[in-house]
Design a protein around this motif. Structure first.
Motif, PDB file in Angstrom:
ATOM      1  N   ALA A 174       0.843  -1.201   0.000  1.00 60.15           N
ATOM      2  CA  ALA A 174       0.000   0.000   0.000  1.00 60.15           C
ATOM      3  C   ALA A 174       0.877   1.250   0.000  1.00 60.15           C
ATOM      4  O   ALA A 174       0.570   2.246  -0.669  1.00 60.15           O
ATOM      5  N   PHE A 175       1.975   1.191   0.737  1.00 62.64           N
ATOM      6  CA  PHE A 175       2.928   2.304   0.783  1.00 62.64           C
ATOM      7  C   PHE A 175       3.504   2.568  -0.616  1.00 62.64           C
ATOM      8  O   PHE A 175       3.597   3.714  -1.058  1.00 62.64           O
ATOM      9  N   CYS A 176       3.878   1.508  -1.311  1.00 64.76           N
ATOM     10  CA  CYS A 176       4.431   1.678  -2.665  1.00 64.76           C
ATOM     11  C   CYS A 176       3.415   2.352  -3.587  1.00 64.76           C
ATOM     12  O   CYS A 176       3.758   3.263  -4.342  1.00 64.76           O
TER      13      CYS A 176
ATOM     14  N   LEU B 200       4.184   5.813 -14.878  1.00 59.88           N
ATOM     15  CA  LEU B 200       3.333   5.446 -13.751  1.00 59.88           C
ATOM     16  C   LEU B 200       1.899   5.202 -14.231  1.00 59.88           C
ATOM     17  O   LEU B 200       1.432   5.866 -15.143  1.00 59.88           O
ATOM     18  N   PRO B 201       1.220   4.257 -13.582  1.00 60.42           N
ATOM     19  CA  PRO B 201      -0.160   3.977 -13.993  1.00 60.42           C
ATOM     20  C   PRO B 201      -1.123   5.104 -13.592  1.00 60.42           C
ATOM     21  O   PRO B 201      -0.728   6.050 -12.910  1.00 60.42           O
ATOM     22  N   ALA B 202      -2.388   4.950 -13.992  1.00 59.99           N
ATOM     23  CA  ALA B 202      -3.396   5.971 -13.710  1.00 59.99           C
ATOM     24  C   ALA B 202      -3.641   6.111 -12.213  1.00 59.99           C
ATOM     25  O   ALA B 202      -3.537   5.145 -11.464  1.00 59.99           O
ATOM     26  N   LEU B 203      -3.991   7.333 -11.803  1.00 57.94           N
ATOM     27  CA  LEU B 203      -4.268   7.612 -10.398  1.00 57.94           C
ATOM     28  C   LEU B 203      -5.335   6.682  -9.828  1.00 57.94           C
ATOM     29  O   LEU B 203      -5.194   6.151  -8.733  1.00 57.94           O
ATOM     30  N   GLU B 204      -6.402   6.515 -10.586  1.00 62.94           N
ATOM     31  CA  GLU B 204      -7.520   5.691 -10.123  1.00 62.94           C
ATOM     32  C   GLU B 204      -7.054   4.276  -9.792  1.00 62.94           C
ATOM     33  O   GLU B 204      -7.440   3.691  -8.779  1.00 62.94           O
ATOM     34  N   PHE B 205      -6.205   3.751 -10.648  1.00 65.58           N
ATOM     35  CA  PHE B 205      -5.645   2.407 -10.462  1.00 65.58           C
ATOM     36  C   PHE B 205      -4.808   2.345  -9.184  1.00 65.58           C
ATOM     37  O   PHE B 205      -4.980   1.448  -8.358  1.00 65.58           O
ATOM     38  N   LEU B 206      -3.936   3.331  -9.008  1.00 68.77           N
ATOM     39  CA  LEU B 206      -3.055   3.344  -7.837  1.00 68.77           C
ATOM     40  C   LEU B 206      -3.870   3.461  -6.556  1.00 68.77           C
ATOM     41  O   LEU B 206      -3.593   2.804  -5.551  1.00 68.77           O
ATOM     42  N   ASP B 207      -4.901   4.292  -6.616  1.00 73.20           N
ATOM     43  CA  ASP B 207      -5.753   4.505  -5.454  1.00 73.20           C
ATOM     44  C   ASP B 207      -6.498   3.215  -5.101  1.00 73.20           C
ATOM     45  O   ASP B 207      -6.546   2.800  -3.953  1.00 73.20           O
ATOM     46  N   ARG B 208      -7.037   2.577  -6.124  1.00 79.60           N
ATOM     47  CA  ARG B 208      -7.817   1.345  -5.925  1.00 79.60           C
ATOM     48  C   ARG B 208      -6.937   0.243  -5.339  1.00 79.60           C
ATOM     49  O   ARG B 208      -7.320  -0.435  -4.375  1.00 79.60           O
ATOM     50  N   LEU B 209      -5.733   0.079  -5.909  1.00 81.78           N
ATOM     51  CA  LEU B 209      -4.874  -1.002  -5.434  1.00 81.78           C
ATOM     52  C   LEU B 209      -4.308  -0.726  -4.049  1.00 81.78           C
ATOM     53  O   LEU B 209      -4.160  -1.647  -3.250  1.00 81.78           O
ATOM     54  N   GLY B 210      -4.026   0.548  -3.785  1.00 78.25           N
ATOM     55  CA  GLY B 210      -3.552   0.912  -2.455  1.00 78.25           C
ATOM     56  C   GLY B 210      -4.618   0.592  -1.413  1.00 78.25           C
ATOM     57  O   GLY B 210      -4.331   0.024  -0.355  1.00 78.25           O
ATOM     58  N   TYR B 211      -5.846   0.932  -1.742  1.00 78.01           N
ATOM     59  CA  TYR B 211      -6.967   0.672  -0.845  1.00 78.01           C
ATOM     60  C   TYR B 211      -7.117  -0.829  -0.606  1.00 78.01           C
ATOM     61  O   TYR B 211      -7.255  -1.295   0.531  1.00 78.01           O
ATOM     62  N   ARG B 212      -7.059  -1.589  -1.679  1.00 78.99           N
ATOM     63  CA  ARG B 212      -7.202  -3.042  -1.564  1.00 78.99           C
ATOM     64  C   ARG B 212      -6.122  -3.618  -0.647  1.00 78.99           C
ATOM     65  O   ARG B 212      -6.402  -4.456   0.203  1.00 78.99           O
ATOM     66  N   ALA B 213      -4.897  -3.142  -0.836  1.00 74.08           N
ATOM     67  CA  ALA B 213      -3.789  -3.652  -0.017  1.00 74.08           C
ATOM     68  C   ALA B 213      -4.039  -3.330   1.456  1.00 74.08           C
ATOM     69  O   ALA B 213      -3.784  -4.161   2.338  1.00 74.08           O
ATOM     70  N   VAL B 214      -4.569  -2.126   1.736  1.00 73.20           N
ATOM     71  CA  VAL B 214      -4.838  -1.759   3.130  1.00 73.20           C
ATOM     72  C   VAL B 214      -5.940  -2.651   3.720  1.00 73.20           C
ATOM     73  O   VAL B 214      -5.836  -3.115   4.855  1.00 73.20           O
ATOM     74  N   VAL B 215      -6.981  -2.913   2.924  1.00 72.70           N
ATOM     75  CA  VAL B 215      -8.065  -3.776   3.414  1.00 72.70           C
ATOM     76  C   VAL B 215      -7.502  -5.138   3.825  1.00 72.70           C
ATOM     77  O   VAL B 215      -7.735  -5.624   4.937  1.00 72.70           O
ATOM     78  N   PHE B 216      -6.721  -5.734   2.943  1.00 70.67           N
ATOM     79  CA  PHE B 216      -6.133  -7.039   3.269  1.00 70.67           C
ATOM     80  C   PHE B 216      -5.211  -6.924   4.482  1.00 70.67           C
ATOM     81  O   PHE B 216      -5.250  -7.755   5.388  1.00 70.67           O
ATOM     82  N   GLY B 217      -4.396  -5.884   4.486  1.00 73.71           N
ATOM     83  CA  GLY B 217      -3.464  -5.689   5.598  1.00 73.71           C
ATOM     84  C   GLY B 217      -4.203  -5.557   6.920  1.00 73.71           C
ATOM     85  O   GLY B 217      -3.801  -6.131   7.934  1.00 73.71           O
TER      86      GLY B 217
ATOM     87  N   TYR C  12      -5.021   2.437  10.678  1.00 77.11           N
ATOM     88  CA  TYR C  12      -5.643   1.915   9.454  1.00 77.11           C
ATOM     89  C   TYR C  12      -7.163   1.880   9.576  1.00 77.11           C
ATOM     90  O   TYR C  12      -7.867   1.932   8.564  1.00 77.11           O
ATOM     91  N   LEU C  13      -7.638   1.812  10.816  1.00 77.30           N
ATOM     92  CA  LEU C  13      -9.081   1.909  11.025  1.00 77.30           C
ATOM     93  C   LEU C  13      -9.549   3.303  10.589  1.00 77.30           C
ATOM     94  O   LEU C  13     -10.564   3.454   9.924  1.00 77.30           O
ATOM     95  N   VAL C  14      -8.771   4.317  10.940  1.00 80.84           N
ATOM     96  CA  VAL C  14      -9.071   5.685  10.526  1.00 80.84           C
ATOM     97  C   VAL C  14      -9.062   5.766   9.002  1.00 80.84           C
ATOM     98  O   VAL C  14      -9.951   6.350   8.379  1.00 80.84           O
ATOM     99  N   TYR C  15      -8.053   5.147   8.402  1.00 83.22           N
ATOM    100  CA  TYR C  15      -7.956   5.132   6.936  1.00 83.22           C
ATOM    101  C   TYR C  15      -9.241   4.567   6.326  1.00 83.22           C
ATOM    102  O   TYR C  15      -9.858   5.176   5.459  1.00 83.22           O
ATOM    103  N   LEU C  16      -9.641   3.400   6.819  1.00 83.16           N
ATOM    104  CA  LEU C  16     -10.807   2.736   6.243  1.00 83.16           C
ATOM    105  C   LEU C  16     -12.086   3.508   6.554  1.00 83.16           C
ATOM    106  O   LEU C  16     -12.950   3.668   5.694  1.00 83.16           O
ATOM    107  N   HIS C  17     -12.161   3.999   7.759  1.00 81.00           N
ATOM    108  CA  HIS C  17     -13.334   4.767   8.153  1.00 81.00           C
ATOM    109  C   HIS C  17     -13.458   6.016   7.274  1.00 81.00           C
ATOM    110  O   HIS C  17     -14.530   6.307   6.744  1.00 81.00           O
ATOM    111  N   GLY C  18     -12.346   6.720   7.128  1.00 83.38           N
ATOM    112  CA  GLY C  18     -12.325   7.920   6.296  1.00 83.38           C
ATOM    113  C   GLY C  18     -12.784   7.613   4.881  1.00 83.38           C
ATOM    114  O   GLY C  18     -13.544   8.357   4.268  1.00 83.38           O
ATOM    115  N   ARG C  19     -12.344   6.513   4.365  1.00 82.30           N
ATOM    116  CA  ARG C  19     -12.699   6.143   2.999  1.00 82.30           C
ATOM    117  C   ARG C  19     -14.173   5.830   2.859  1.00 82.30           C
ATOM    118  O   ARG C  19     -14.826   6.235   1.898  1.00 82.30           O
TER     119      ARG C  19
END
Lengths: 350, 276
Positions: free
Chosen positions: B146-148, B172-189, B228-235
């Motif tokens: 997610a950091f990457c 670099l890939p599209a912003l939307e892609f990076l945002d989506r994958l970062g979010y996914r990684a945080v959810v799993f983490g 990370y709870l704050v991260y997910l809650h914020g999202r």
């Protein structure tokens, strides 16, 4: 000894009025090639004619006569005396003709460096001449090589990378914001020319939903029809902004059509989903302050031009790499062929 | 012919370094074949790495991730696993460009420190060890990924906002892609971290007689969990995304590093197995 000779003009050597006269349209080309073949001194011939250049390549045993035939041919074709048109043309022979052709095929000689059309045009010209049996071993070899060089430059350098027109720059940027364009909606405010072109490019890249707003609804409907889109009343744009991911504005309104506050409101309504604003209006239609809002990306004409400039600079540095490829290919090709001597003084490049 | 463990480990470092170089060329030339090469090299490295981790466990006759050496090596193993799954899922060779250098630094660091086999503390000889440690490292690896994505996002966002386009823009890939994958990684983490903390408390209850003892590692894991709870809650509630999320993921990574390494060395407690 066979000589390859080239008589030509391009966007650098001649103004458009002259280029128009020298241009061989599809329909005229056949007759022109046949006409060239009539000359005794000319063994092989090929005409490359595009809106930016007309170049006649011939192979002849007799240099002086070959050149004379070329002048005769072109002044007849343009219906202008040789003395009047001489200054617009360049003559290149053998190695220099070949090097020039390779540069052309590599799109190094194009008005827009790295443009993709020219290679196709070279191919067309080659096939056309071959169909008409105008080619022999010499022109066949150099055109074969030229097409290979063109492909090589395209694959080994980034010369064609990066948008260099306003509308393609907008597409390129949208692809860096959005992962896919297929599920995105575009709202176009005002029915301007560049706006229309941008929408056209966007829809060819997969955008399905196009919404058009204009002061006069009829115009909006006309434009919407072209993209199977929806026309809306100008008063309703704010209801639709919420739903649109890309907004292109090109009205001639004297004030901002979208203020920063509007944009902020829209962003709240769309839960911060990224919004790409393209302001093609003059004076500007969208308050520049909107760019400061998170997840809003605002580009006006100047910003897009700046992107194009950056890309163009990138292309120029790639052009140096391309030139090296061309140079080494010229050397290689020369070894394969048995060409007449090259007299530098005969080569006039304007 | 026999090879020493160290020689094979050096070969592993070599494979990861080659993979990182492959990814570097992919990033600069944008040619898919280099990305694929990087992926294949990382995969071969990972297979070898699996063998090495298994070997150490056999020697210890237990799941052996105790001490800095074992821990670094295991972390690298999990990171490579997680990034490979991610790349395999979204079919773009971008994760490796950033993850491989991290994996390389972990194994390179491991290869210069003491790798002697020392007796495993009795308390760690438990099946819970494997569950707890693996879950925690999986969460660390996801947060690293997610950091990457966050770094790439911030970079790309800055270029788009400032309208200054440089060589990275096209790579670099599209912003939307990076945002989506970062979010996914945080959810799993986040899921792995939650399970890691729960499994840890159950184990603590069995081993130490208490579910929670406010040991520094526990405290920081809880801070990390809340972050990370704050991260997910914020999202989910405030629709934070993009830059806000990316910044949080970067802060989260820093806290994670401190929880992983900092706490072990600076704040001694029940979890100080790394420094022992």
């Amino acid at each position: 000894m066979m000589n390859i000779q080239l008589l030509g003009l391009n966007h650098k050597s001649a103004p458009i009025e002259i280029r128009e006269k020298a241009f061989f349209s599809e329909s005229k080309l056949e007759a022109a090639l046949a006409g060239l073949k009539e000359y005794k001194a000319i063994e092989e011939c090929l005409i490359l004619s595009t809106c930016n250049r007309t170049e006649i390549y011939v192979a002849s045993f007799d240099r002086v006569n070959g050149l004379g035939c070329l002048w005769d041919f072109i002044s007849r074709s343009m219906a202008m005396p040789e003395s009047q048109i001489k200054k617009y043309f360049y003559i290149l022979e053998n190695k220099f003709a070949m090097a020039h052709l390779f540069q052309v095929a590599a799109s190094l000689d194009s008005m827009i460096i790295g443009e993709t059309q020219i290679l196709g045009q070279v191919k067309d010209a080659y096939f056309r001449a071959r169909e008409k049996n105008c080619l022999g071993r010499n022109l066949n070899t150099i055109f074969d090589e030229a097409i290979r060089v063109g492909k090589k430059v395209r694959t080994q350098t980034q010369i064609g990378k990066g948008a260099i027109s306003t509308s393609t720059a907008a597409i390129e940027l949208s692809r860096k914001i959005f992962e896919s364009l297929e599920d995105k909606k575009v709202l176009i405010i005002g029915a301007g020319k560049i706006g229309e072109l941008t929408v056209k490019n966007l829809s060819s890249r997969g955008i399905k939903t196009v919404i058009v707003a204009n002061r006069t609804l009829i115009k909006a409907q006309e434009l919407a029809e072209r993209f199977c889109g929806e026309a809306i009343k100008f008063e309703n744009i704010f209801d639709y902004m919420r739903l649109s991911d890309i907004i292109i504005s090109s009205t001639s309104a004297p004030h901002f059509v979208i203020t920063a506050a509007d944009a902020a409101k829209v962003m709240r309504a769309r839960n911060n989903a990224p919004l790409f604003l393209i302001d093609l209006g003059l004076p500007r239609n969208i308050d520049p302050a909107a760019n400061a809002i998170e997840n809003v990306y605002l580009y006006n004409i100047d910003d897009l031009a700046q992107v194009c400039d950056a890309n163009l600079n990138q292309r120029r540095s790639e052009a140096q790499k391309a030139q090296q490829i061309v140079d080494s290919c010229v050397e290689l090709a020369l070894k394969k062929m048995n060409l007449g001597g090259t007299r530098q003084e005969e080569s006039i490049i304007k | 012919m026999t090879f020493s463990y160290q020689t094979i480990f050096s070969f592993l470092v070599f494979l990861y370094v080659s993979s990182a170089i492959g990814y570097f060329f992919f990033f600069t030339t944008q040619k898919q074949k280099f990305g694929l090469l990087g992926f294949v090299l990382a995969f071969s490295g990972w297979i070898l790495h699996t063998g090495l981790v298994a070997y150490r466990c056999l020697v210890f006759k237990s799941f052996a991730v105790s001490g800095l050496y074992e821990s670094l090596s295991f972390f690298a193993w999990v990171i490579v696993l997680v990034y490979m799954i991610s790349e395999f899922r979204h079919k773009q060779h971008i994760d490796g460009v950033f993850v491989l250098p991290l994996a390389v630094s972990l194994v390179a660091y491991a290869s210069v420190i003491n790798s002697d086999i020392r007796p495993l503390p009795a308390v760690l000889r438990s099946p819970w060890m494997a569950v707890h440690v693996t879950l925690c490292f999986l969460s660390y690896a996801c947060f690293t990924l997610a950091f990457c994505f966050a770094i790439m996002y911030i970079w790309q966002e800055k270029e788009l906002k400032s309208r200054k386009i440089d060589v990275f823009f096209f790579r670099l890939p599209a912003l939307e892609f990076l945002d989506r994958l970062g979010y996914r990684a945080v959810v799993f983490g986040f899921v792995f971290l939650s399970l890691g903390i729960v499994s840890g408390s159950i184990w603590a209850q069995k081993a130490w007689g208490t579910f929670w003892s406010w040991d520094p590692k526990e405290t920081f894991s809880l801070i990390l969990w809340f972050l990370y709870l704050v991260y997910l809650h914020g999202r989910l509630i405030a629709f934070w995304r993009g830059k806000k999320s990316a910044n949080l993921a970067i802060i989260g990574f820093a806290v994670m590093l401190f929880t992983y390494l900092g706490v072990s060395f600076l704040l001694p407690g029940l979890h100080s197995y790394l420094s022992k």
